[in-house]
Design an enzyme around this catalytic site. Structure first.
Site, PDB file in Angstrom:
ATOM      1  N   LYS A 168       0.567 -15.384 -12.454  1.00  0.00           N
ATOM      2  CA  LYS A 168       0.185 -15.865 -13.790  1.00  0.00           C
ATOM      3  C   LYS A 168       1.064 -17.050 -14.196  1.00  0.00           C
ATOM      4  O   LYS A 168       0.600 -17.958 -14.885  1.00  0.00           O
ATOM      5  CB  LYS A 168       0.332 -14.744 -14.819  1.00  0.00           C
ATOM      6  CG  LYS A 168      -0.715 -13.636 -14.699  1.00  0.00           C
ATOM      7  CD  LYS A 168      -0.558 -12.643 -15.850  1.00  0.00           C
ATOM      8  CE  LYS A 168      -1.052 -11.247 -15.508  1.00  0.00           C
ATOM      9  NZ  LYS A 168      -2.479 -11.040 -15.585  1.00  0.00           N
ATOM     10  N   GLY A 214      -4.597  -5.357 -14.302  1.00  0.00           N
ATOM     11  CA  GLY A 214      -4.930  -4.020 -14.807  1.00  0.00           C
ATOM     12  C   GLY A 214      -4.027  -3.583 -15.948  1.00  0.00           C
ATOM     13  O   GLY A 214      -3.843  -2.391 -16.184  1.00  0.00           O
ATOM     14  N   GLU A 223     -10.189 -16.587 -17.864  1.00  0.00           N
ATOM     15  CA  GLU A 223     -10.037 -15.756 -19.060  1.00  0.00           C
ATOM     16  C   GLU A 223      -9.270 -16.504 -20.147  1.00  0.00           C
ATOM     17  O   GLU A 223      -8.231 -17.101 -19.888  1.00  0.00           O
ATOM     18  CB  GLU A 223      -9.274 -14.473 -18.708  1.00  0.00           C
ATOM     19  CG  GLU A 223     -10.016 -13.598 -17.704  1.00  0.00           C
ATOM     20  CD  GLU A 223      -9.373 -12.228 -17.522  1.00  0.00           C
ATOM     21  OE1 GLU A 223     -10.093 -11.293 -17.130  1.00  0.00           O
ATOM     22  OE2 GLU A 223      -8.161 -12.071 -17.775  1.00  0.00           O
ATOM     23  N   ARG A 281     -12.446 -13.929  -8.007  1.00  0.00           N
ATOM     24  CA  ARG A 281     -13.327 -12.943  -7.370  1.00  0.00           C
ATOM     25  C   ARG A 281     -14.492 -12.640  -8.302  1.00  0.00           C
ATOM     26  O   ARG A 281     -14.568 -13.185  -9.403  1.00  0.00           O
ATOM     27  CB  ARG A 281     -12.548 -11.646  -7.129  1.00  0.00           C
ATOM     28  CG  ARG A 281     -11.919 -11.167  -8.438  1.00  0.00           C
ATOM     29  CD  ARG A 281     -11.346  -9.786  -8.362  1.00  0.00           C
ATOM     30  NE  ARG A 281     -10.431  -9.498  -9.454  1.00  0.00           N
ATOM     31  CZ  ARG A 281     -10.774  -9.118 -10.671  1.00  0.00           C
ATOM     32  NH1 ARG A 281     -12.046  -8.981 -10.993  1.00  0.00           N
ATOM     33  NH2 ARG A 281      -9.876  -8.867 -11.600  1.00  0.00           N
TER      34      ARG A 281
HETATM   35  P1  ADP Z   1      -4.135  -8.161 -16.628  1.00  0.00           P
HETATM   36  O1  ADP Z   1      -4.188  -9.224 -15.581  1.00  0.00           O
HETATM   37  O2  ADP Z   1      -3.053  -7.156 -16.404  1.00  0.00           O
HETATM   38  O3  ADP Z   1      -5.467  -7.561 -16.918  1.00  0.00           O
HETATM   39  P2  ADP Z   1      -4.299 -10.125 -18.747  1.00  0.00           P
HETATM   40  O4  ADP Z   1      -3.354 -11.248 -18.770  1.00  0.00           O
HETATM   41  O5  ADP Z   1      -5.680 -10.392 -18.215  1.00  0.00           O
HETATM   42  O6  ADP Z   1      -3.655  -8.917 -17.939  1.00  0.00           O
HETATM   43  O7  ADP Z   1      -4.428  -9.499 -20.182  1.00  0.00           O
HETATM   44  C1  ADP Z   1      -5.116  -8.311 -20.424  1.00  0.00           C
HETATM   45  C2  ADP Z   1      -5.387  -8.168 -21.912  1.00  0.00           C
HETATM   46  O8  ADP Z   1      -4.176  -8.142 -22.646  1.00  0.00           O
HETATM   47  C3  ADP Z   1      -6.165  -9.322 -22.511  1.00  0.00           C
HETATM   48  O9  ADP Z   1      -7.542  -9.175 -22.332  1.00  0.00           O
HETATM   49  C4  ADP Z   1      -5.767  -9.235 -23.964  1.00  0.00           C
HETATM   50  O10 ADP Z   1      -6.496  -8.231 -24.640  1.00  0.00           O
HETATM   51  C5  ADP Z   1      -4.327  -8.800 -23.888  1.00  0.00           C
HETATM   52  N1  ADP Z   1      -3.443  -9.991 -23.941  1.00  0.00           N
HETATM   53  C6  ADP Z   1      -2.989 -10.718 -22.913  1.00  0.00           C
HETATM   54  N2  ADP Z   1      -2.205 -11.716 -23.335  1.00  0.00           N
HETATM   55  C7  ADP Z   1      -2.142 -11.636 -24.677  1.00  0.00           C
HETATM   56  C8  ADP Z   1      -1.467 -12.364 -25.709  1.00  0.00           C
HETATM   57  N3  ADP Z   1      -0.680 -13.379 -25.431  1.00  0.00           N
HETATM   58  N4  ADP Z   1      -1.663 -11.976 -26.979  1.00  0.00           N
HETATM   59  C9  ADP Z   1      -2.434 -10.917 -27.273  1.00  0.00           C
HETATM   60  N5  ADP Z   1      -3.079 -10.188 -26.362  1.00  0.00           N
HETATM   61  C10 ADP Z   1      -2.937 -10.522 -25.069  1.00  0.00           C
END
Ligand code: ADP
Length: 673
Positions: free
Chosen positions: A116, A164, A275, A292
């Site tokens: 990330k 996840g 995303e 993916r």
């Molecule tokens: P993972 O890869 O573990 O799924 P993500 O980065 O995709 O993690 O984030 C998963 C979820 O966490 C997002 O869909 C959102 O709901 C929440 N999230 C992530 N980053 C933020 C942020 N900076 N502020 C608020 N919510 C966040």
């Protein structure tokens, strides 16, 4: 096009990929672990090969072994699905080295988005808006904390290698920072063997809106619009929809272009998802890119009419994208609800068990069910506990939502705790309908969403009691359990007079005392049911596992299943699972055996097997009749005696007449003295 495709995955996504491959005339090879020997994906594929013991690390994550299998069966491409090896650059590389096409992006693109932090660096250079935060190399506690302090709380700590929702911690104030960092690092280390962290400004009420993109090897790229995946628990999606509500054409184009910019920055090819977090003021921020196919890709398929797996296979086969941007459009609205074996009332803890009942809604042009299990299968501890994805489509959001809630009421599962009733409550709630949705939706609406006895269990108590009364009556109608028999009809026998019974229902850990008084005859029997301090006037009938009940003038349909743990009644998106603590309803109060026996239709008395006044055991055959060329035994509903037979062997009887009078033991003894 490839002739043989190996699917390095399991469950619903394997089945999903096999369907498209079959349609395209491509042979498929499935993999199976010990636990999956009899799995649906194995049965659907043209060939299947054992890959190892049940734990994923010994089977579906065995990159080398999977390559060897592909070579052995002569597969010229591997589709990794999602999860497992789908974003594993080493695996993609191994495919390349062995001249097997990896159905996914180039190794370099997987590597670029694998972290990330690195992804954010690339996006920063490409001028894609980022969630404000720190994604640099200084990993010291003080260093990270000073960035958090500068940014202002709340902040979100994230594992760079995360996925996840693991390795993620919200920090609300400076004093909590160090502990939260230590916890997030520990989790990241144990899940990903990598504890590199980044710090982001925690947006308190954003939406998760992601863009589906597709690129080919000829420099073409398109976006297939957006999905809103804001409804999450533990930072993991459970409901997705497309398009996102409230989206303007301008914002859609801006986000689509930003996503394509992200893809171009890493020379992307294939299916990808960018995303974003979308703020209430319309600002959007890049979060991460998944290289993916996503779990929720079906909602995009439903609104665009495209098969994304087919697109993936074509691009992997070095064909140009099937459609250009201006040939793509949004048609209608789609939802996906993920049906999980998990307990919403216990922090969504995954559940395991055998799917003793698995009855999905009927599929149509509006309803699609993507699953990898069938009734009788086990939801094991080894894999993700998702049972199915329920996908619906209609012309607009309201109509699609109505389809979703209806389909959820038709989804019946027993044997494993599921989130179906929770999803039903969620999707039929006011705020969800009114689009008052952000990533905090479940937390904010917890009071409304969590199952609660008053609202969810108590209204079904009279239905449960009515079911017991009616089925008991059916069972007594004949000793041959034949539900098609006229003698099994619930209205075959009636009470001569008012008749009181006490039942006890065990629901979870609670016992409910139920009082039933029964009046009327035949199909007109009324049951006055008193339970949990409420009175209900009930009538009904059971037909093919369906209970048609009228309760206080409200007629509804419920589905009922009887199983070793008792009964399940599914009604209006709710379910009540209960046991009757009373072994046999026939042995009830004093006047219980005063039941009369009414012939439901014309027939012949074949034999009378006991004498009047002779004491008989419960269940003993009293009379045998024939109707519709079948014999039916009439049995004693309780210990007692027949006080009088109104017919003798050979007599023809008309439907509706009373056949005999039966008395409980006490009454028989009175007669005898
Ligand atoms: P993972 O890869 O573990 O799924 P993500 O980065 O995709 O993690 O984030 C998963 C979820 O966490 C997002 O869909 C959102 O709901 C929440 N999230 C992530 N980053 C933020 C942020 N900076 N502020 C608020 N919510 C966040």
């Amino acid at each position: 096009m490839f002739t043989k495709l190996l699917i390095a995955n399991r469950g619903e996504i394997s089945c999903r990929i096999i369907k498209t491959a079959k349609r395209m005339g491509i042979l498929t090879v499935a993999l199976y672990s010990d636990a999956d020997q009899q799995a649906l994906h194995v049965k659907m594929a043209d060939e299947a090969v054992h890959v190892g013991p049940s734990p994923s690390k010994d089977s579906y994550l065995q990159a080398e072994k999977i390559i060897q299998i592909a070579l052995k069966v002569g597969a010229n491409a591997i589709h990794p699905g999602y999860g497992f090896l789908s974003e594993n650059a080493t695996f993609a590389n191994l495919c390349e080295q062995n001249n097997i096409v990896f159905v996914g992006p180039p190794v370099s693109a997987i590597q670029a988005m694998g972290s990330k932090s690195a992804a954010k660096n690339i996006m920063e250079q490409a001028k894609v808006p980022l969630v404000p935060g720190y994604h640099g190399d200084d990993q010291s506690t003080d260093g990270l904390k000073s960035h958090a302090d500068k940014m202002g709380y709340p902040v979100l700590l994230k594992a760079a290698a995360g996925g996840g929702g693991k390795g993620m911690r919200q920090v609300w104030k400076a004093t909590e920072f160090n502990d939260a960092l230590a916890a997030a690092k520990r989790e990241a280390m144990s899940s990903f063997n990598d504890d590199l962290m980044l710090v982001e400004k925690y947006l308190t009420a954003p939406r998760h809106v992601e863009i589906q993109i597709f690129c080919d090897n000829f420099g073409n790229g398109v976006y297939l619009f957006e999905r809103d995946c804001s409804v999450q628990r533990r930072h993991q999606k459970i409901i997705e929809e497309a398009p996102a509500f409230g989206m303007t054409e301008t914002l859609r184009a801006q986000m689509g272009e930003a996503a394509l910019k992200a893809a171009k920055a890493i020379n992307y090819a294939g299916a990808g998802t960018v995303e974003f977090l979308l703020d209430s003021d319309g600002q959007f921020y890049f979060m991460e890119m998944n290289t993916r196919l996503q779990v929720e890709h079906p909602v995009t398929e439903m609104i665009t009419g495209q098969d994304l797996v087919e697109w993936q296979l074509r691009v992997a086969n070095n064909e140009p994208l099937p459609l250009a941007q201006d040939a793509l459009s949004i048609h209608g609205h789609a939802f996906e609800a993920r049906i999980y074996a998990e307990d919403p009332n216990n922090e969504f803890l995954p559940a395991t068990g055998r799917l003793s009942l698995l009855q999905p809604p009927i599929e149509s042009e509006y309803v699609r069910v993507d699953t990898g299990v069938v009734q009788g299968d086990e939801v094991s501890v080894f894999y993700d506990p998702m049972i199915a994805k329920l996908i619906v489509w209609d012309e607009n959001r309201d109509k699609a939502l109505a389809r979703l809630t209806k389909a959820l009421t038709e989804y019946h599962i027993d044997g494993v705790v599921t989130n179906i009733e929770f999803l039903y409550k969620l999707t039929s709630s006011g705020p969800f309908k009114a689009e008052q949705i952000d990533t905090g939706f479940i937390e904010k609406n917890q009071d409304v969403l969590l199952l609660n006895d008053e609202q969810d269990v108590k209204p079904l108590l009279p239905v449960a009691a009515l079911y017991l009364m009616l089925s008991n009556q059916q069972n007594h109608a004949t000793s041959i359990p034949d539900r098609f028999s006229p003698w099994s009809l619930s209205n075959a026998w009636r009470a001569n007079e008012q008749h009181l019974q006490n039942l006890e229902l065990l629901v979870g850990d609670n016992t409910f005392a139920v009082q039933v008084s029964q009046t009327g005859a035949g199909s007109q029997i009324i049951y006055d049911i008193k339970v949990a301090q409420q009175d209900y006037r009930c009538s009904g009938e059971i037909e093919n596992n369906q209970l048609i009940s009228t309760i206080n003038g409200h007629r509804t349909l419920a589905n009922v299943t009887a199983h070793q743990d008792g009964y399940s009644v599914f009604c209006d998106g709710k379910v009540i699972r209960f046991k009757s603590l009373q072994a046999d309803l026939g042995e009830t109060q004093d006047n219980a055996a005063d039941t009369g026996f009414i012939a439901p239709m014309n027939g012949t008395v074949v034999a009378i097997l006991v004498e009047p006044q002779q004491l008989v055991e419960k269940g003993q055959t009293l009379m045998v009749m024939e109707a519709m060329k079948m014999e039916h035994s009439l049995t004693a509903p309780a210990a007692g005696c027949v006080s009088e037979f109104y017919f003798k062997a050979g007599d023809l009887v008309d439907g509706g007449v009373e056949l005999l009078a039966f008395q409980a033991t006490q009454e028989c003894s009175k007669n005898a003295t």
